[in-house]
Design a protein around this motif. Structure first.
Motif, PDB file in Angstrom:
ATOM      1  N   PRO A   1       8.743   7.320   3.568  1.00 27.12           N
ATOM      2  CA  PRO A   1       8.934   6.301   4.623  1.00 27.12           C
ATOM      3  C   PRO A   1       8.699   4.892   4.065  1.00 27.12           C
ATOM      4  CG  PRO A   1       7.542   8.096   5.409  1.00 27.12           C
ATOM      5  CD  PRO A   1       7.689   8.293   3.936  1.00 27.12           C
ATOM      6  N   GLY A   2       9.660   4.002   4.320  1.00 27.01           N
ATOM      7  CA  GLY A   2       9.529   2.619   3.871  1.00 27.01           C
ATOM      8  C   GLY A   2       9.906   2.394   2.434  1.00 27.01           C
ATOM      9  N   THR A   3      10.325   3.423   1.716  1.00 28.35           N
ATOM     10  CA  THR A   3      10.700   3.285   0.308  1.00 28.35           C
ATOM     11  C   THR A   3      12.213   3.218   0.197  1.00 28.35           C
ATOM     12  OG1 THR A   3       8.764   4.561  -0.352  1.00 28.35           O
ATOM     13  CG2 THR A   3      10.508   4.296  -1.986  1.00 28.35           C
TER      14      THR A   3
ATOM     15  N   THR B   1       0.842  -1.206   0.000  1.00 24.98           N
ATOM     16  CA  THR B   1       0.000   0.000   0.000  1.00 24.98           C
ATOM     17  C   THR B   1       0.879   1.259   0.000  1.00 24.98           C
ATOM     18  OG1 THR B   1      -1.751  -1.169   1.197  1.00 24.98           O
ATOM     19  CG2 THR B   1      -1.797   1.237   1.263  1.00 24.98           C
ATOM     20  N   GLY B   2       1.939   1.260   0.825  1.00 26.01           N
ATOM     21  CA  GLY B   2       2.856   2.406   0.829  1.00 26.01           C
ATOM     22  C   GLY B   2       3.542   2.589  -0.517  1.00 26.01           C
ATOM     23  N   ALA B   3       3.952   1.463  -1.142  1.00 23.22           N
ATOM     24  CA  ALA B   3       4.603   1.561  -2.453  1.00 23.22           C
ATOM     25  C   ALA B   3       3.649   2.109  -3.503  1.00 23.22           C
ATOM     26  CB  ALA B   3       5.123   0.185  -2.864  1.00 23.22           C
ATOM     27  N   HIS B   4       2.397   1.669  -3.446  1.00 25.89           N
ATOM     28  CA  HIS B   4       1.409   2.200  -4.400  1.00 25.89           C
ATOM     29  C   HIS B   4       1.194   3.689  -4.197  1.00 25.89           C
ATOM     30  CE1 HIS B   4       0.249  -1.426  -6.481  1.00 25.89           C
ATOM     31  NE2 HIS B   4       0.020  -2.076  -5.338  1.00 25.89           N
ATOM     32  N   GLU B   5       1.131   4.128  -2.946  1.00 27.03           N
ATOM     33  CA  GLU B   5       0.951   5.561  -2.675  1.00 27.03           C
ATOM     34  C   GLU B   5       2.134   6.366  -3.234  1.00 27.03           C
ATOM     35  OE1 GLU B   5      -1.553   7.162  -1.465  1.00 27.03           O
ATOM     36  OE2 GLU B   5      -2.782   5.395  -1.016  1.00 27.03           O
ATOM     37  N   GLU B   6       3.365   5.816  -2.999  1.00 23.81           N
ATOM     38  CA  GLU B   6       4.544   6.502  -3.535  1.00 23.81           C
ATOM     39  C   GLU B   6       4.514   6.524  -5.052  1.00 23.81           C
ATOM     40  OE1 GLU B   6       8.003   8.698  -2.846  1.00 23.81           O
ATOM     41  OE2 GLU B   6       6.587   7.884  -1.380  1.00 23.81           O
TER      42      GLU B   6
ATOM     43  N   HIS C   1      18.265  -7.190   1.181  1.00 33.16           N
ATOM     44  CA  HIS C   1      17.077  -7.746   1.821  1.00 33.16           C
ATOM     45  C   HIS C   1      15.929  -7.819   0.812  1.00 33.16           C
ATOM     46  CE1 HIS C   1      17.026  -3.360   2.250  1.00 33.16           C
ATOM     47  NE2 HIS C   1      15.727  -3.471   2.041  1.00 33.16           N
ATOM     48  N   ASP C   2      14.852  -8.491   1.217  1.00 37.42           N
ATOM     49  CA  ASP C   2      13.704  -8.632   0.322  1.00 37.42           C
ATOM     50  C   ASP C   2      12.989  -7.302   0.162  1.00 37.42           C
ATOM     51  OD1 ASP C   2      14.323 -11.253   0.116  1.00 37.42           O
ATOM     52  OD2 ASP C   2      12.788 -11.978   1.516  1.00 37.42           O
ATOM     53  N   GLN C   3      12.429  -7.133  -1.032  1.00 32.98           N
ATOM     54  CA  GLN C   3      11.713  -5.906  -1.355  1.00 32.98           C
ATOM     55  C   GLN C   3      10.502  -6.222  -2.233  1.00 32.98           C
ATOM     56  OE1 GLN C   3      14.867  -3.711  -3.306  1.00 32.98           O
ATOM     57  NE2 GLN C   3      15.204  -2.454  -1.476  1.00 32.98           N
ATOM     58  N   ARG C   4       9.623  -5.228  -2.303  1.00 34.55           N
ATOM     59  CA  ARG C   4       8.520  -5.255  -3.248  1.00 34.55           C
ATOM     60  C   ARG C   4       8.761  -4.129  -4.262  1.00 34.55           C
ATOM     61  NH1 ARG C   4       7.253  -9.634  -2.157  1.00 34.55           N
ATOM     62  NH2 ARG C   4       5.278 -10.440  -1.345  1.00 34.55           N
ATOM     63  N   VAL C   5       8.888  -4.478  -5.529  1.00 33.23           N
ATOM     64  CA  VAL C   5       9.116  -3.500  -6.596  1.00 33.23           C
ATOM     65  C   VAL C   5       7.806  -3.298  -7.330  1.00 33.23           C
ATOM     66  CG1 VAL C   5      10.391  -2.928  -8.693  1.00 33.23           C
ATOM     67  CG2 VAL C   5      11.533  -4.144  -6.828  1.00 33.23           C
ATOM     68  N   THR C   6       7.280  -2.073  -7.286  1.00 37.94           N
ATOM     69  CA  THR C   6       6.023  -1.725  -7.964  1.00 37.94           C
ATOM     70  C   THR C   6       6.371  -0.949  -9.230  1.00 37.94           C
ATOM     71  OG1 THR C   6       4.862  -1.634  -5.866  1.00 37.94           O
ATOM     72  CG2 THR C   6       3.824  -0.558  -7.739  1.00 37.94           C
TER      73      THR C   6
ATOM     74  N   VAL D   1       6.513   7.123 -19.540  1.00 34.34           N
ATOM     75  CA  VAL D   1       7.648   6.756 -18.697  1.00 34.34           C
ATOM     76  C   VAL D   1       7.230   5.576 -17.805  1.00 34.34           C
ATOM     77  CG1 VAL D   1       8.650   9.071 -18.680  1.00 34.34           C
ATOM     78  CG2 VAL D   1       7.000   8.422 -16.909  1.00 34.34           C
ATOM     79  N   THR D   2       8.222   4.831 -17.343  1.00 36.47           N
ATOM     80  CA  THR D   2       8.000   3.699 -16.433  1.00 36.47           C
ATOM     81  C   THR D   2       8.598   4.045 -15.089  1.00 36.47           C
ATOM     82  OG1 THR D   2       8.061   2.117 -18.257  1.00 36.47           O
ATOM     83  CG2 THR D   2       8.391   1.252 -16.029  1.00 36.47           C
ATOM     84  N   ILE D   3       7.793   3.876 -14.064  1.00 32.05           N
ATOM     85  CA  ILE D   3       8.204   4.234 -12.698  1.00 32.05           C
ATOM     86  C   ILE D   3       8.414   2.946 -11.913  1.00 32.05           C
ATOM     87  CG2 ILE D   3       7.566   5.483 -10.596  1.00 32.05           C
ATOM     88  CD1 ILE D   3       5.690   7.187 -12.357  1.00 32.05           C
ATOM     89  N   HIS D   4       9.587   2.801 -11.301  1.00 28.84           N
ATOM     90  CA  HIS D   4       9.904   1.670 -10.422  1.00 28.84           C
ATOM     91  C   HIS D   4      10.058   2.198  -9.009  1.00 28.84           C
ATOM     92  CE1 HIS D   4      10.655  -0.903 -13.903  1.00 28.84           C
ATOM     93  NE2 HIS D   4      11.480   0.028 -14.403  1.00 28.84           N
ATOM     94  N   VAL D   5       9.272   1.658  -8.099  1.00 30.72           N
ATOM     95  CA  VAL D   5       9.359   2.036  -6.688  1.00 30.72           C
ATOM     96  C   VAL D   5       9.624   0.757  -5.891  1.00 30.72           C
ATOM     97  CG1 VAL D   5       8.177   3.009  -4.692  1.00 30.72           C
ATOM     98  CG2 VAL D   5       7.851   4.028  -6.966  1.00 30.72           C
ATOM     99  N   GLY D   6      10.744   0.752  -5.144  1.00 33.85           N
ATOM    100  CA  GLY D   6      11.082  -0.414  -4.308  1.00 33.85           C
ATOM    101  C   GLY D   6      10.770  -0.151  -2.850  1.00 33.85           C
ATOM    102  N   ALA D   7       9.893  -0.985  -2.277  1.00 34.48           N
ATOM    103  CA  ALA D   7       9.526  -0.848  -0.865  1.00 34.48           C
ATOM    104  C   ALA D   7      10.195  -1.960  -0.067  1.00 34.48           C
ATOM    105  CB  ALA D   7       8.015  -0.910  -0.700  1.00 34.48           C
ATOM    106  N   SER D   8      10.796  -1.599   1.054  1.00 34.71           N
ATOM    107  CA  SER D   8      11.556  -2.564   1.846  1.00 34.71           C
ATOM    108  C   SER D   8      10.622  -3.505   2.626  1.00 34.71           C
ATOM    109  CB  SER D   8      12.470  -1.816   2.822  1.00 34.71           C
ATOM    110  OG  SER D   8      13.092  -2.744   3.682  1.00 34.71           O
TER     111      SER D   8
END
Length: 491
Positions: A112-114, A86-91, A160-165, A176-183
């Motif tokens: 935060p958390g990104t 959810t935080g990654a999607h918001e970012e 460490h593991d991450q979620r890449v959105t 453009v393509t946006i990559h956001v990595g959340a920890s």
């Protein structure tokens, strides 16, 4: 704006525990199948109820705790990962709005958390990125896992593991393509702490359950061990001892009551057996002594008439011994038969008529009153002996006549056989004693009168073997011995 796809940079290996268990099963199967190993397992298995109960309780609690821990960890992991996504999607949406309005800057701040942000145009050129990715090339997928693209972020220093959105959005200069990595570091840490806490709690709970079960089972089984020890110490010479009965009304208290009731029955049976042996010895010793005396005197006496008289007395005593031996053998057979009731249907009316017809030479006349034809399941020889014994007893104590009545109880359908004599009555206190073996109440029931003291006990045992009873009642005609038998069909 295109659909966002959460991608794990280091995908977790699922099913590893199941595969490990399968491999362990393959390795353990030959061991458990080996005879020596199986024998060792059987020897190591707990044998006492206390140990088995404790082991069962611990295993049950362990299974429940394992399942509960798995559910808790799964729910926690899902909730934490959902929060990270959810935080990654918001970012991602925030960066998308900046890109759509043309306000992207070369360096983007991290929320935060990104862990990182990277914006790549359609030609693969980095348009904007977070400060920690300065000088890094554009991210490229390294493969797929469970339908999602994966990235190798080791070069970025992210171990460490991450979620890449990943989101594709339109801008004034093109897509453009946006990559956001959340920890997932927080989720991993929380999962590790939860695992450690659940492990410690489960261990403490298992130890507590094991200790409580061991102690409680020991306290519960202590009366059982006391009962076992007491029963083991009881021999055939001290059947008057009883097992300790704990207080309460639980299963162990009822077990103690049952054991004491069984000991009472054994004691009573032993007393009856010893009394029977003593009475039988006494009854056999008296006629044998008289018989020997008569034979010795007859052997030495010179007068033939006296010898003849003595020989007649010896023959009478011999007949008495034969009758007594036959009664003892019959009692032994009845005792050995136990509770197995004869199942053959017989015509009780015809049996009674035939038995009474053979009593024509009795001292007193026997009158028969029978209504209808009544059948009962039973042994004709034994039921005939029952009626014969009752008639012998009635003839011995009658004054003028004996009456036999056979009827069917209209309420229950049972066969009721009454043998009545007009002799003296029996006190109510003695009406149960007369069915004891070798019991004589007065001089009229002495040996000189011809009775062995076994006729009525034999009749009672035969009635009991057929599921019936014999009672003594006062009736207008005199003293009645009433036999009640379960009837078959009545015609």
């Amino acid at each position: 704006m295109a659909e966002a796809r959460p991608i794990a940079s280091k995908p977790r290996i699922v099913g590893a525990g199941r595969a490990a268990r399968r491999r362990a099963g393959v390795l353990l199967r030959p061991l458990t199948g080996h005879p020596r190993t199986a024998a060792l397992i059987r020897r190591l298995a707990p044998r006492s109820v206390r140990a088995r109960t404790t082991l069962a309780a611990c295993v049950s609690v362990a299974v429940v705790m394992l399942a509960a821990s798995a559910v808790v960890q799964t729910l926690l992991r899902v909730n934490l990962e959902h929060s990270v996504e959810t935080g990654a999607h918001e970012e991602t949406r925030a960066v998308s709005r900046l890109a759509a309005t043309g306000r992207l800057t070369a360096q983007l701040p991290l929320g935060p958390g990104t862990d990182f942000i990277q914006v790549v145009d359609a030609d693969g050129k980095v348009v904007a990125q977070s400060q920690n990715l300065t000088g890094r090339p554009a991210l490229a997928p390294t493969g797929t896992h469970e339908g999602h693209r994966t990235y190798n972020l080791d070069a970025l220093g992210e171990k460490h593991d991450q979620r890449v959105t990943t989101v594709t959005t339109a801008t004034p200069t093109g897509p453009v393509t946006i990559h956001v990595g959340a920890s997932l570091r927080t989720a991993d840490t929380a999962e590790d702490i939860t695992t450690a806490a659940l492990t410690g709690l489960s261990t403490l709970l298992l130890l507590t359950v094991g200790a409580l079960t061991w102690r409680t089972t020991g306290r519960a089984l202590r009366p059982v061990e006391a009962i076992r020890a007491e029963v083991a110490a009881i021999s055939d010479r001290d059947l008057d001892r009883r097992v300790p009965a704990p207080g309460g009304d639980d299963e162990i208290a009822r077990l103690a009551e049952t054991m004491n009731a069984m000991l009472e029955r054994l004691e009573a049976a032993g007393v009856r057996q010893r009394r029977f042996i003593a009475d039988a010895s006494h009854e056999l010793r008296s006629p044998l002594a008289v018989l020997r005396t008569q034979l010795e005197v007859a052997h030495t006496h010179p007068d033939p008439k006296v010898r003849d008289t003595l020989m007649e007395g010896a023959l009478q005593d011999t007949e008495r011994l034969q009758a007594l031996s036959a009664d003892l053998l019959l009692l032994a057979r009845l005792d050995a038969t136990g509770q197995s009731r004869p199942g053959e249907l017989l015509d009780l009316t015809e049996l009674v008529r035939a038995t009474v017809a053979t009593r024509a030479v009795d001292p007193y006349p026997v009158s028969l009153h029978a209504t209808g034809d009544i059948t009962v399941p039973g042994n004709p020889l034994w039921l005939g002996r029952l009626l014969t014994n009752l008639l012998d007893n009635a003839q011995r104590h009658a004054r003028r006549a004996v009456t036999v009545r056979l009827t069917a109880d209209p309420a229950t359908g049972d066969a009721v056989l009454d043998v009545t004599n007009d002799g003296p009555s029996i006190a109510p206190a003695d009406r149960e004693r007369i069915f004891e073996r070798f019991t004589r109440l007065d001089d009229a029931r002495s040996r000189d009168d011809g009775g062995t003291g076994l006729g009525l006990p034999i009749a009672l045992d035969i009635a009991a073997l057929h599921g019936g009873t014999i009672t003594v009642e006062d009736t207008p005609d005199g003293l009645t011995f009433r036999t009640r038998l379960t009837a078959g069909t009545r015609r």
